[in-house]
Every structure is written in structure tokens, then in C-alpha cells.
Design an enzyme around this catalytic site. Structure first.
Site, PDB file in Angstrom:
ATOM      1  N   GLU A 121       0.804   3.927   1.696  1.00 24.62           N
ATOM      2  CA  GLU A 121       1.197   4.388   3.025  1.00 24.62           C
ATOM      3  C   GLU A 121       2.333   3.542   3.599  1.00 24.62           C
ATOM      4  OE1 GLU A 121      -3.290   5.141   2.572  1.00 24.62           O
ATOM      5  OE2 GLU A 121      -1.881   3.554   2.053  1.00 24.62           O
ATOM      6  N   CYS A 127      -6.554   2.124   4.921  1.00 23.24           N
ATOM      7  CA  CYS A 127      -7.232   0.909   5.362  1.00 23.24           C
ATOM      8  C   CYS A 127      -6.835   0.617   6.810  1.00 23.24           C
ATOM      9  CB  CYS A 127      -6.861  -0.256   4.451  1.00 23.24           C
ATOM     10  SG  CYS A 127      -5.153  -0.819   4.664  1.00 23.24           S
ATOM     11  N   HIS A 164       0.854  -1.190   0.000  1.00 20.15           N
ATOM     12  CA  HIS A 164       0.000   0.000   0.000  1.00 20.15           C
ATOM     13  C   HIS A 164       0.886   1.234   0.000  1.00 20.15           C
ATOM     14  CE1 HIS A 164      -3.913  -1.985   1.636  1.00 20.15           C
ATOM     15  NE2 HIS A 164      -3.251  -2.800   0.836  1.00 20.15           N
ATOM     16  N   CYS A 191      -3.020   0.008   7.234  1.00 12.53           N
ATOM     17  CA  CYS A 191      -2.228   1.237   7.154  1.00 12.53           C
ATOM     18  C   CYS A 191      -2.506   2.154   8.339  1.00 12.53           C
ATOM     19  CB  CYS A 191      -2.505   1.957   5.839  1.00 12.53           C
ATOM     20  SG  CYS A 191      -1.926   1.012   4.399  1.00 12.53           S
TER      21      CYS A 191
END
Length: 177
Positions: free
Chosen positions: A67, A95, A65, A98
Site C-alpha cells: 500500500e 496494517c 508495504h 498503511c
């Protein structure tokens, strides 16, 4: 790395840095990846950035991801600033994975563009979470350049070559707007 113009406060500052996150999301989209981009800012400077990978091709995963990519960069900085001085800007609401990583790393500010109706973690009540998460201070700002981020997600979900989250609640919600 880009620096916010002097005297740039509040929404204008958030938009300045979200533009940088949107550029990261555009890079992901151009690579056929889910269009999430992220930058980490400290003292008015971008110190790390990331874009989503691992959504296209045979090695699709849920680990790379934007992040997490940016947090890995922060972790690799020599003399990294105090996490409580950092703000993370993401084109999509982080999410749960993260969000947890942001909390554990001590970052106290999240700014995001587009809500993740399917997996957004920032709406989880911290007081209901285990202590490692619940004793954190966090400030969350949403809807910064939302429409610009929405346009990237619409482009992604409209492309029949992209199968990531096709037919999902997020895809349907996005395309209905």
C-alpha cells in the site's frame, strides 16, 4: 493500465480490480517476498500499484508495504485525481501503518481480500483515534477473492525458505485453514 469493463458494478468490479492486486501479490511471492499486492483505482482505471518488498534477504524491513509503494506512486502522479475518487485494493487487510497513511491521504474506500488477524488496522475505531484520522470518512469492503489470496499466503507460509512471520499468529491462522 487496466480499465474495468463498462457497466461492471459492485462485487464484479471489486473482483476485477482485486485480480490485478493478486497479480502484484504473485510477483512478490515469486520474488520470495510476503505476498501482498495493491492497486489504486480512480474512475475505473488503475492509477498505481505495488507489491510487498523488504521481507526477504538481509535488509528486511517493515516499511515497504504494498500500500505504501502504491501511495508513493500516486503521490508522484502529475495531476493526480482527487483522493476521494480513489479506491485502494489490497490482497491483505491494511496494517495500522498503511491504514493511517490511507486515511491521511484522503482515500475513502478500501477493498481487501484476506483479513490480517495479527496486525489489521481497519477494525480500529476511528472515533478513538486522534483527530487527523477520526474525522475521515471510510468505506471498507472485505473478503473479495479471499480464497485466492489465502492460497498465496498458504504457499508462502508452507515454504520453509521463508522466515518472515514464521510461527506467528498469522502463519498459524493461515495454515490452519
Amino acid at each position: 493500465m487496466p480499465v474495468a469493463p463498462a457497466g461492471n458494478e459492485g462485487r464484479m468490479q471489486h473482483e476485477f480490480f482485486m485480480q490485478a492486486a493478486l497479480k502484484e501479490a504473485e510477483k512478490a511471492l515469486l520474488s520470495g517476498e510476503f505476498p501482498v499486492g495493491c492497486v489504486v483505482v480512480s474512475d475505473g482505471r488503475i492509477i498505481a500499484k505495488g507489491s510487498r518488498s523488504g521481507t526477504a534477504g538481509p535488509s528486511a524491513n517493515e516499511l515497504d508495504h504494498a500500500e505504501i509503494v502504491a501511495l508513493r506512486q500516486v503521490d508522484g502522479l502529475k495531476g493526480a485525481p482527487d483522493p476521494c475518487t480513489m479506491t485502494i485494493y489490497s490482497t491483505m487487510e491494511p496494517c495500522l501503518m498503511c491504514f493511517g497513511a490511507i486515511l491521511i491521504n484522503g482515500i475513502e474506500r478500501i477493498v481487501y481480500a484476506y483479513e490480517d488477524v495479527m496486525g489489521g488496522g481497519t477494525r480500529c475505531p476511528l472515533d478513538a483515534m486522534p483527530r487527523i484520522y477520526s474525522n475521515k470518512n471510510i468505506s471498507i469492503v472485505s473478503n473479495i477473492l479471499r480464497n485466492e489470496s489465502l492460497d498465496l499466503f498458504k504457499t508462502f507460509f508452507s515454504n520453509t525458505d521463508n522466515t518472515y512471520w514464521r510461527g506467528s499468529l498469522l502463519a498459524e491462522y493461515t495454515l490452519a485453514q
